[in-house]
Design an enzyme around this catalytic site. Structure first.
Site, mmCIF file in Angstrom:
data_model
loop_
_atom_site.group_PDB
_atom_site.id
_atom_site.type_symbol
_atom_site.label_atom_id
_atom_site.label_comp_id
_atom_site.label_asym_id
_atom_site.label_seq_id
_atom_site.Cartn_x
_atom_site.Cartn_y
_atom_site.Cartn_z
ATOM 1 N N HIS A 143 -2.913 3.269 -4.626
ATOM 2 C CA HIS A 143 -2.450 2.859 -3.428
ATOM 3 C C HIS A 143 -0.949 2.105 -3.504
ATOM 4 O O HIS A 143 -0.538 1.202 -3.021
ATOM 5 C CB HIS A 143 -3.216 1.555 -2.777
ATOM 6 C CG HIS A 143 -4.363 2.213 -1.819
ATOM 7 N ND1 HIS A 143 -4.532 2.872 -0.889
ATOM 8 C CD2 HIS A 143 -5.818 2.223 -2.413
ATOM 9 C CE1 HIS A 143 -5.757 2.836 -0.673
ATOM 10 N NE2 HIS A 143 -6.466 2.526 -1.409
ATOM 11 N N ASP A 196 0.966 -1.158 -0.009
ATOM 12 C CA ASP A 196 -0.152 -0.075 -0.091
ATOM 13 C C ASP A 196 0.945 1.066 0.178
ATOM 14 O O ASP A 196 2.194 1.025 -0.193
ATOM 15 C CB ASP A 196 -0.853 0.061 1.181
ATOM 16 C CG ASP A 196 -2.282 0.530 0.990
ATOM 17 O OD1 ASP A 196 -2.407 1.776 0.583
ATOM 18 O OD2 ASP A 196 -3.208 -0.058 0.865
ATOM 19 N N GLU A 220 -10.071 2.753 -5.027
ATOM 20 C CA GLU A 220 -9.895 4.137 -4.546
ATOM 21 C C GLU A 220 -8.554 4.615 -5.376
ATOM 22 O O GLU A 220 -7.683 5.380 -5.033
ATOM 23 C CB GLU A 220 -9.301 4.204 -3.303
ATOM 24 C CG GLU A 220 -10.428 3.868 -2.195
ATOM 25 C CD GLU A 220 -10.333 3.858 -0.783
ATOM 26 O OE1 GLU A 220 -11.303 4.133 0.032
ATOM 27 O OE2 GLU A 220 -9.010 3.755 -0.622
#
Length: 626
Positions: free
Chosen positions: A269, A195, A346
């Site tokens: 990410h 991440d 995201e």
């Protein structure tokens, strides 16, 4: 004569009932038939297994028994033991089901496959007194109640995700976490390895991923409110798993019938990867850093956001796909299961929209919306995985831009994505924030550290993974997710996991018709005591009062409640500390005008049991929406 016989039978039934104590099993088996009597463990107890594949579960059972009891029991091959773990054919049980039959003379555990024996063994341990959880010898009445159990799971996928990127957990901590979830018949460990905050898996062909990407600058304080790195500041916090570490953890999990699904989160990410290899991004910024918990985005109320720093791989650069091929080649070799999780959530596309290369690719592909580049990226990545014999699984955003019918979807933004995916013919794992996000706080925000939202154990228990109107054949099962923004230690990870993971284990394993919150809550409390002996941390927020405020006729009205049924709630609004002699809650409270403070505490049987909750009027009005 008949009346006398009836009286005798009634007395016998009452005496039998008095001898039978609740079993407190989690998750609840399909069928349980209790009877009087029990099997006693002694130094003369013998344990056997009938096939070589049964030896692992047998040895684990003996190790647990000997550690806590001080007995020196040993396994023997055959079918002569007082306790037997046998592999037998039983079409009803499937791959993971088992039967147990306990009499005063024998304990028989049977299954079709080794996984079933492992789960049967875990149930036998739960049938023993709580002291069996001890790490050292302890005195107890070592008996197993007489019972017949038939059990098998409702869903094939029963998972827990642990994020080791935002806070790193050691190899031994991860193994212990896997061991604890396996006790409750979870069979999937989703390992979130990469991440923005850290890259945790060694990739030998790309050494900078761990040399640079696994480390960030030291920061204290609340995640999301920390300072970004300063020029020249050394990155000293972090860690990663070598490939030998990974192999060791995979083997450890396999022995406990847990499949590990690794996650390499792309294309968003990816800030840690870009910090290691800036050329993977559109801006190629050499000052990209591994995020120490700084706020790198502006979030808007409708769920959209804008990133201040680039954290997404460049979908228009062929070198990105060469990078992904190298990564996935090594990941695929380490994890024998069929899935590799690719994230897909995201992903901010603002940097793509401003990039000439991305615009040229869109023109070449004939696509008008930058969002569709993620679909292109995912399809390229899926082909890479297929070439290595793996299936793509990702968060529900992978539906955006189109994916192949073979992709599996994890529905996290509620159940909507899962419903859409199932209707399109995709297999789905249900893991919605509204029921399954274990990083959400468990009680009142004034007691538990606040995070994005709250999720009480009773809400998790109420989860139904198969939505109305969806063909159940597409729902593989469900999963609880533990993100680690606010998990500084492994012990706190346990606190956030339990008891909600116990509740979800029953959602994913037990039959839908067996669900009963009041019954589960009693068994949950029994497992609090077992966890105490095992030294496993857990939350007691279920004992705390639930405080709801609303405005009614321009008056502030407060309602008090609790998750557990037999608690008494006492409160004060006069700046005194409440106890069992204070006002007892019986009906909604109309708050008087003025700078009052509400204090609330729960009691059971005259003893305090929940946290004291203290809320000033301003907070009550905020909760009421005033």
């Amino acid at each position: 004569m008949k009346q006398a016989l009836v009286a005798v039978l009634c007395c016998a039934f009452i005496n039998l009932k008095a001898q039978i104590t609740p079993l407190n099993l989690i998750p609840q088996p399909v069928e349980v038939q209790q009877s009087a009597g029990s099997f006693a463990l002694t130094n003369k107890t013998t344990i056997s297994y009938n096939k070589a594949e049964a030896k692992v579960a047998t040895d684990m059972l003996i190790q647990r028994i000997n550690t806590a009891t001080g007995l020196m029991l040993k396994a023997q091959e055959g079918k002569t033991g007082m306790i037997q773990l046998n592999l037998n054919a039983n079409t009803q049980l499937g791959k993971e089901g088992y039967t147990i039959e306990v009499t005063p003379k024998t304990v028989l555990v049977s299954a079709n496959e080794a996984a079933g024996l492992f789960y049967g063994m875990q149930t036998v341990l739960q049938l023993l007194p709580k002291e069996i959880e001890s790490k050292s010898v302890i005195k107890a009445n070592w008996t197993i109640p007489a019972v017949k159990i038939t059990d098998y799971p409702r869903f094939a996928w029963r998972g827990i995700m642990l994020d080791v990127s935002r806070n790193f957990f050691t190899k031994e901590e991860v193994k212990k976490y896997i061991d604890n979830i396996a006790r409750f018949k979870y069979n999937t460990f989703h390992w979130h390895l990469t991440d923005d905050e850290g890259w945790r898996i060694e990739i030998k062909s790309l050494p900078k991923l761990t040399e640079v990407g696994a480390w960030r600058v030291a920061r204290a304080g609340h995640f999301g409110d920390r300072d970004a790195p300063k020029p020249g500041e050394k990155a000293t916090v972090g860690g990663y798993y070598t490939q030998e570490d990974i192999k060791e953890v995979v083997k450890y999990a396999q022995e406990r019938n847990v499949t590990i699904v690794p996650e390499i989160d792309v294309p968003g990410h990816s800030m840690a990867a870009i910090a290691a290899y800036p050329e993977l991004s559109t801006t190629k910024n050499p000052n990209t850093f591994v995020n120490p918990g700084a706020n790198i985005a502006d979030w808007y109320g409708n769920g959209t956001f804008k990133l201040r720093y680039e954290n997404a791989l460049n979908p228009s650069d062929e070198k990105v796909y060469e990078f992904l091929d190298k990564v996935m080649t090594e990941v695929a070799a380490l994890f024998p299961n069929q899935y590799i999780h690719v994230g897909g959530d995201e992903c901010y596309k603002g940097f793509w929209a401003a990039d000439a290369g991305c615009q040229a690719l869109m023109k070449k592909l004939g696509i008008r919306h930058v969002e569709d580049l993620q679909g292109y990226f995912m399809n390229r990545l899926e082909k890479i995985l297929e070439a290595k014999g793996k299936k793509l699984i990702g968060w529900d955003e992978i539906l955006e831009g189109g994916i192949s019918p073979n992709a599996t979807v994890m529905s996290w933004r509620g159940v909507k994505g899962g419903i859409e995916a199932a209707h399109l013919g995709h297999e789905v794992v249900m893991t919605p924030t509204t029921f399954a996000y274990l990083d959400y706080n468990q009680g009142d925000n004034s007691v538990d550290p606040p995070i994005y939202a709250g999720l009480r154990v009773s809400k998790s228990y109420s989860f139904e993974p198969v939505p109305d109107g969806v063909d159940a054949k597409y729902i593989l099962g469900g999963q609880g997710n533990l993100w680690s923004e606010q998990l500084p230690t492994a012990r706190y990870a346990d606190y956030m996991t339990y008891p909600r993971a116990w509740a979800l284990s029953e959602v994913y394993w037990s039959q839908k018709s067996a669900k009963n919150w009041d019954n589960f809550s009693k068994r949950m409390e029994a497992h609090f005591e077992r966890a105490d002996v095992a030294e496993i941390n857990y939350s007691k927020a279920a004992y705390d009062a639930i405080i709801t405020a609303k405005m009614k006729d321009n008056k502030l009205v407060v309602e008090l409640g609790s998750e557990i049924a037999d608690l008494d709630i006492y409160y004060s609004i006069d700046d005194s500390m409440p106890d069992k002699y204070s006002s007892k809650y019986t009906q909604p409270i109309e708050m008087p005008d003025g700078p009052i403070t509400l204090r609330v505490i729960t009691y059971r049987a005259g003893k305090p049991i929940g946290h004291l909750i203290t809320l000033k009027r301003a907070e009550l009005e905020r909760r009421a929406g005033k």
